[in-house]
Design a protein around this motif. Structure first.
Motif, PDB file in Angstrom:
ATOM      1  N   LYS A 244     -26.035 -31.273  16.917  1.00 47.50           N
ATOM      2  CA  LYS A 244     -25.967 -32.411  15.948  1.00 47.50           C
ATOM      3  C   LYS A 244     -26.836 -33.611  16.461  1.00 47.50           C
ATOM      4  O   LYS A 244     -27.345 -34.455  15.563  1.00 47.50           O
ATOM      5  CB  LYS A 244     -24.347 -33.014  15.842  1.00 47.50           C
ATOM      6  CG  LYS A 244     -23.698 -32.016  15.165  1.00 47.50           C
ATOM      7  CD  LYS A 244     -23.871 -32.172  13.553  1.00 47.50           C
ATOM      8  CE  LYS A 244     -22.919 -31.526  12.595  1.00 47.50           C
ATOM      9  NZ  LYS A 244     -23.199 -31.725  11.186  1.00 47.50           N
ATOM     10  N   TYR A 247     -30.104 -32.748  14.753  1.00 44.47           N
ATOM     11  CA  TYR A 247     -30.260 -32.373  13.497  1.00 44.47           C
ATOM     12  C   TYR A 247     -28.810 -32.736  12.916  1.00 44.47           C
ATOM     13  O   TYR A 247     -27.959 -32.090  12.301  1.00 44.47           O
ATOM     14  CB  TYR A 247     -30.168 -30.692  13.149  1.00 44.47           C
ATOM     15  CG  TYR A 247     -31.415 -29.884  13.599  1.00 44.47           C
ATOM     16  CD1 TYR A 247     -32.579 -30.194  12.895  1.00 44.47           C
ATOM     17  CD2 TYR A 247     -31.461 -29.345  14.689  1.00 44.47           C
ATOM     18  CE1 TYR A 247     -33.802 -29.726  13.794  1.00 44.47           C
ATOM     19  CE2 TYR A 247     -32.440 -28.641  15.337  1.00 44.47           C
ATOM     20  CZ  TYR A 247     -33.648 -28.563  14.744  1.00 44.47           C
ATOM     21  OH  TYR A 247     -34.787 -28.109  15.172  1.00 44.47           O
ATOM     22  N   PRO A 248     -28.800 -34.141  12.684  1.00 46.79           N
ATOM     23  CA  PRO A 248     -27.491 -34.916  12.519  1.00 46.79           C
ATOM     24  C   PRO A 248     -26.852 -34.647  10.912  1.00 46.79           C
ATOM     25  O   PRO A 248     -25.841 -34.634  10.562  1.00 46.79           O
ATOM     26  CB  PRO A 248     -27.747 -36.550  12.798  1.00 46.79           C
ATOM     27  CG  PRO A 248     -29.275 -36.446  12.454  1.00 46.79           C
ATOM     28  CD  PRO A 248     -29.630 -35.137  13.275  1.00 46.79           C
ATOM     29  N   GLU A 249     -27.908 -34.141  10.131  1.00 49.37           N
ATOM     30  CA  GLU A 249     -27.415 -33.996   8.741  1.00 49.37           C
ATOM     31  C   GLU A 249     -27.064 -32.471   8.414  1.00 49.37           C
ATOM     32  O   GLU A 249     -26.603 -32.258   7.254  1.00 49.37           O
ATOM     33  CB  GLU A 249     -28.740 -34.266   7.833  1.00 49.37           C
ATOM     34  CG  GLU A 249     -29.232 -35.696   8.020  1.00 49.37           C
ATOM     35  CD  GLU A 249     -28.249 -36.750   7.548  1.00 49.37           C
ATOM     36  OE1 GLU A 249     -27.223 -36.655   6.695  1.00 49.37           O
ATOM     37  OE2 GLU A 249     -27.718 -37.842   8.441  1.00 49.37           O
ATOM     38  N   CYS A 250     -27.107 -31.590   9.317  1.00 44.37           N
ATOM     39  CA  CYS A 250     -26.916 -30.311   9.061  1.00 44.37           C
ATOM     40  C   CYS A 250     -25.605 -30.031   9.369  1.00 44.37           C
ATOM     41  O   CYS A 250     -24.702 -30.557  10.060  1.00 44.37           O
ATOM     42  CB  CYS A 250     -27.590 -29.461  10.232  1.00 44.37           C
ATOM     43  SG  CYS A 250     -27.461 -27.777  10.177  1.00 44.37           S
ATOM     44  N   GLU A 251     -24.799 -29.257   8.348  1.00 48.38           N
ATOM     45  CA  GLU A 251     -23.547 -29.025   8.333  1.00 48.38           C
ATOM     46  C   GLU A 251     -23.289 -27.291   8.500  1.00 48.38           C
ATOM     47  O   GLU A 251     -23.906 -26.480   8.166  1.00 48.38           O
ATOM     48  CB  GLU A 251     -22.990 -29.017   6.958  1.00 48.38           C
ATOM     49  CG  GLU A 251     -21.411 -28.866   6.609  1.00 48.38           C
ATOM     50  CD  GLU A 251     -20.956 -29.161   5.089  1.00 48.38           C
ATOM     51  OE1 GLU A 251     -19.861 -28.916   5.225  1.00 48.38           O
ATOM     52  OE2 GLU A 251     -21.695 -29.836   4.485  1.00 48.38           O
TER      53      GLU A 251
END
Length: 308
Positions: A244, A247-251
């Motif tokens: 995260k 890639y903080p926006e990755c779910e």
């Protein structure tokens, strides 16, 4: 009695067996302790997707052209990407499928854990943990070297002390499914020189997965720190926390943990194979070099020696 019994159905063992059989040798048996072929050419299949969680590709070089041509002719591999590091190829149905293609037509048996190897007057006698026995004129042991040495110790077979100096890294692998695709690099593959990750591999860009999916191979330091942690949720939580950051926006919608106690050899023996006693050989990536190419180089060198 078999002329050759090969212990280990990874790339070294299978490619060695294939070359012996292709040369006209009909008495070759491969024994494998696990339920599947391929060793670290490993693919995890679920109902919805697939992940390669060992070797992600092979680089096309001169030494690998024989296997490359074989896989290409059988429509099993395709080019993934070209980078400054080389021409990278992978398997359409996962790397395990390449191992299965090599094994086609070979005599092999799975879930055979060898417990002891004894030299008799006429042959080598192999015994499994279930009491099964095989006789062989020649034995080739292709397991990761630390495992091979444990078996030699149990069997009271002497070997060079230099082999004890060869060590392996551990690897923790995260298999994660994403809600939507992300671009980790222009190639769909990214390696790291520092931090918690060794590499990220986009399984959908390889053509292995129909869903957005990544294989996270953690760094040797991270893997060593968490390898013996019995609570997998702790390990996965730490992996995903590091992911995260990048890639903080990755779910992430799904995750699974895999482990390799013997991932890559840090150093190699000076020869491509070793005859520890008459008609008893060691081969594998600890001899040919730490890669699929190294495993193949070792097997082909030993096959050439045995054939001639």
């Amino acid at each position: 009695m078999k002329n050759y019994v090969i212990i280990g159905a990874g790339l070294t063992g299978l490619s060695l067996a294939k070359k012996l059989v292709d040369s006209g040798e009909s008495s070759v048996l491969v024994l494998e302790k696990s339920r599947g072929l391929g060793g670290r050419m490993a693919t995890r299949r679920t109902l919805e997707t697939r992940f390669d969680h060992g070797a992600q590709f092979y680089r096309l070089k001169t030494d690998s052209k024989i296997m490359h041509q074989f896989w290409l002719q059988n429509n099993d591999s395709h080019q993934w990407f070209i980078s400054p590091a080389g021409d990278h190829w992978c398997a359409k149905e996962g790397m395990t499928s390449l191992a299965k293609k090599i094994a086609k037509g070979l005599d092999f048996s799975l879930e055979k854990q060898i417990q002891s190897i004894v030299k008799t007057d006429e042959c080598w006698l192999l015994t499994s943990d279930k009491g099964e026995k095989w006789e062989a004129k020649n034995v080739i042991l292709t397991a990761p070297l630390p495992q091979a040495l444990l078996l030699l110790d149990k069997s009271e077979i002497n070997y060079s002390a230099e082999l004890k100096k060869i060590h392996y890294t551990k690897a923790l692998i995260g298999l994660i499914t994403l809600k939507s695709s992300i671009e980790i690099s222009q190639y769909g593959y990214r390696e790291f020189n520092q931090g918690d990750f060794f590499s990220l591999a986009d399984q959908s860009s390889k053509g292995v997965s129909n869903l957005p999916a990544l294989t996270l191979t953690m760094s040797p330091a991270f893997s060593e720190k968490y390898f013996d942690e019995t609570d997998e949720s702790i390990v996965l939580s730490s992996m995903l926390k590091s992911f995260k950051v990048l890639y903080p926006e990755c779910e992430v919608v799904g995750s699974e943990l895999k482990k390799w106690r013997y991932c890559q050899s840090l150093n190699s023996y000076e020869k491509s194979f070793l005859e520890v006693q008459k008609n008893f050989f060691l081969a594998g990536d600890a001899f040919g070099g730490s890669s699929l190419l190294g495993a193949l180089r070792s097997s082909q060198a030993l096959a050439d020696f045995l054939i001639t």
